[in-house]
Design a protein around this motif. Sequence first.
Motif, PDB file in Angstrom:
ATOM      1  N   GLN A 161       0.814  -1.218   0.000  1.00 27.19           N
ATOM      2  CA  GLN A 161       0.000   0.000   0.000  1.00 27.19           C
ATOM      3  C   GLN A 161       0.844   1.263   0.000  1.00 27.19           C
ATOM      4  O   GLN A 161       0.397   2.319  -0.468  1.00 27.19           O
ATOM      5  CB  GLN A 161      -0.946  -0.002   1.196  1.00 27.19           C
ATOM      6  N   SER A 162       2.080   1.169   0.480  1.00 29.45           N
ATOM      7  CA  SER A 162       2.940   2.357   0.532  1.00 29.45           C
ATOM      8  C   SER A 162       3.517   2.726  -0.833  1.00 29.45           C
ATOM      9  O   SER A 162       4.022   3.831  -1.010  1.00 29.45           O
ATOM     10  CB  SER A 162       4.089   2.133   1.522  1.00 29.45           C
ATOM     11  N   ASN A 163       3.482   1.793  -1.778  1.00 29.60           N
ATOM     12  CA  ASN A 163       4.027   2.023  -3.130  1.00 29.60           C
ATOM     13  C   ASN A 163       5.506   2.387  -3.126  1.00 29.60           C
ATOM     14  O   ASN A 163       5.978   3.079  -4.036  1.00 29.60           O
ATOM     15  CB  ASN A 163       3.230   3.105  -3.866  1.00 29.60           C
ATOM     16  N   ARG A 164       6.254   1.928  -2.118  1.00 29.25           N
ATOM     17  CA  ARG A 164       7.683   2.214  -2.057  1.00 29.25           C
ATOM     18  C   ARG A 164       8.420   1.422  -3.115  1.00 29.25           C
ATOM     19  O   ARG A 164       8.104   0.263  -3.391  1.00 29.25           O
ATOM     20  CB  ARG A 164       8.233   1.873  -0.674  1.00 29.25           C
ATOM     21  N   LEU A 165       9.441   2.050  -3.694  1.00 33.00           N
ATOM     22  CA  LEU A 165      10.285   1.407  -4.700  1.00 33.00           C
ATOM     23  C   LEU A 165      11.730   1.375  -4.199  1.00 33.00           C
ATOM     24  O   LEU A 165      12.151   2.250  -3.441  1.00 33.00           O
ATOM     25  CB  LEU A 165      10.222   2.170  -6.019  1.00 33.00           C
ATOM     26  N   THR A 166      12.483   0.385  -4.663  1.00 33.92           N
ATOM     27  CA  THR A 166      13.904   0.344  -4.311  1.00 33.92           C
ATOM     28  C   THR A 166      14.610   1.483  -5.041  1.00 33.92           C
ATOM     29  O   THR A 166      14.196   1.875  -6.142  1.00 33.92           O
ATOM     30  CB  THR A 166      14.530  -1.001  -4.698  1.00 33.92           C
ATOM     31  N   PRO A 167      15.687   2.024  -4.468  1.00 35.12           N
ATOM     32  CA  PRO A 167      16.338   3.194  -5.066  1.00 35.12           C
ATOM     33  C   PRO A 167      16.944   2.958  -6.455  1.00 35.12           C
ATOM     34  O   PRO A 167      16.800   3.793  -7.347  1.00 35.12           O
ATOM     35  CB  PRO A 167      17.432   3.562  -4.073  1.00 35.12           C
ATOM     36  N   SER A 168      17.611   1.841  -6.658  1.00 33.27           N
ATOM     37  CA  SER A 168      18.343   1.635  -7.914  1.00 33.27           C
ATOM     38  C   SER A 168      17.501   0.990  -8.999  1.00 33.27           C
ATOM     39  O   SER A 168      17.423   1.488 -10.120  1.00 33.27           O
ATOM     40  CB  SER A 168      19.578   0.769  -7.671  1.00 33.27           C
ATOM     41  N   LEU A 169      16.919  -0.139  -8.677  1.00 33.83           N
ATOM     42  CA  LEU A 169      16.189  -0.903  -9.693  1.00 33.83           C
ATOM     43  C   LEU A 169      14.731  -0.476  -9.846  1.00 33.83           C
ATOM     44  O   LEU A 169      14.075  -0.898 -10.798  1.00 33.83           O
ATOM     45  CB  LEU A 169      16.252  -2.406  -9.358  1.00 33.83           C
ATOM     46  N   ARG A 170      14.250   0.329  -8.909  1.00 36.69           N
ATOM     47  CA  ARG A 170      12.860   0.821  -8.941  1.00 36.69           C
ATOM     48  C   ARG A 170      11.858  -0.341  -8.915  1.00 36.69           C
ATOM     49  O   ARG A 170      10.826  -0.312  -9.561  1.00 36.69           O
ATOM     50  CB  ARG A 170      12.615   1.731 -10.139  1.00 36.69           C
ATOM     51  N   ILE A 171      12.191  -1.369  -8.141  1.00 34.11           N
ATOM     52  CA  ILE A 171      11.311  -2.516  -7.944  1.00 34.11           C
ATOM     53  C   ILE A 171      10.466  -2.238  -6.707  1.00 34.11           C
ATOM     54  O   ILE A 171      10.986  -1.721  -5.709  1.00 34.11           O
ATOM     55  CB  ILE A 171      12.135  -3.806  -7.730  1.00 34.11           C
ATOM     56  N   PRO A 172       9.188  -2.578  -6.734  1.00 30.80           N
ATOM     57  CA  PRO A 172       8.384  -2.405  -5.513  1.00 30.80           C
ATOM     58  C   PRO A 172       9.012  -3.186  -4.341  1.00 30.80           C
ATOM     59  O   PRO A 172       9.363  -4.357  -4.477  1.00 30.80           O
ATOM     60  CB  PRO A 172       7.019  -2.989  -5.886  1.00 30.80           C
TER      61      PRO A 172
END
Length: 190
Positions: free
Chosen positions: A130-141
């Motif tokens: 629900q937070s829709n956070r992504l990893t910094p480098s790969l932009r993976i949820p």
Amino acid sequence: MSENAPAGSSAAVRCLTYIDSRIAFVERQILAISVMLMALNTVGNVIARIGFSSSLFFAEEFNRFLIVLVTFVGASTAARYGRHIRMSAITDVLPAKPRKVMMTIIALVTAALLFALAIFSISYLLSLYQSNRLTPSLRIPVYLIYSFVPLGLLLTAIQYVFAAAANILRPGVHLSYTVKDMESDGSSSM
């Protein structure tokens, strides 16, 4: 089969053995591929650093994902082979029957705790989703990276249920479904 084994336990043992072998196969594949990817990623990053004076931007993040995967799926594999740390000072001095009862209770309590942790981790995973956070480098949820936590906890809990079943359905004392405690036979476990 033991004379003391419950009726129908032979079919139950065959069913559990089949399920365990399928789970073991999937775990081996996941672990082998993950470790190979970790090695390739690390070697690739070293080559990039030495050859091009620049690290791969995703290397650390990708390895972190693989470490989570290997840790939680590997916990199930460790449980399958009776390799988790255990405090056996009390159980080692018990006679066979009480020892078997104690090992069954320990396996069931451990399974219950792991199932509870899996439920809590699923709740946490839903909050990450629900937070829709992504990893910094790969932009993976981020929730995808941690999705192996509840899976690993569930698989490990299943291994402890299987260990309890082995102690109920088979003769001897079992550390896991596939590993009989050698101390119960009077021989050394090392």
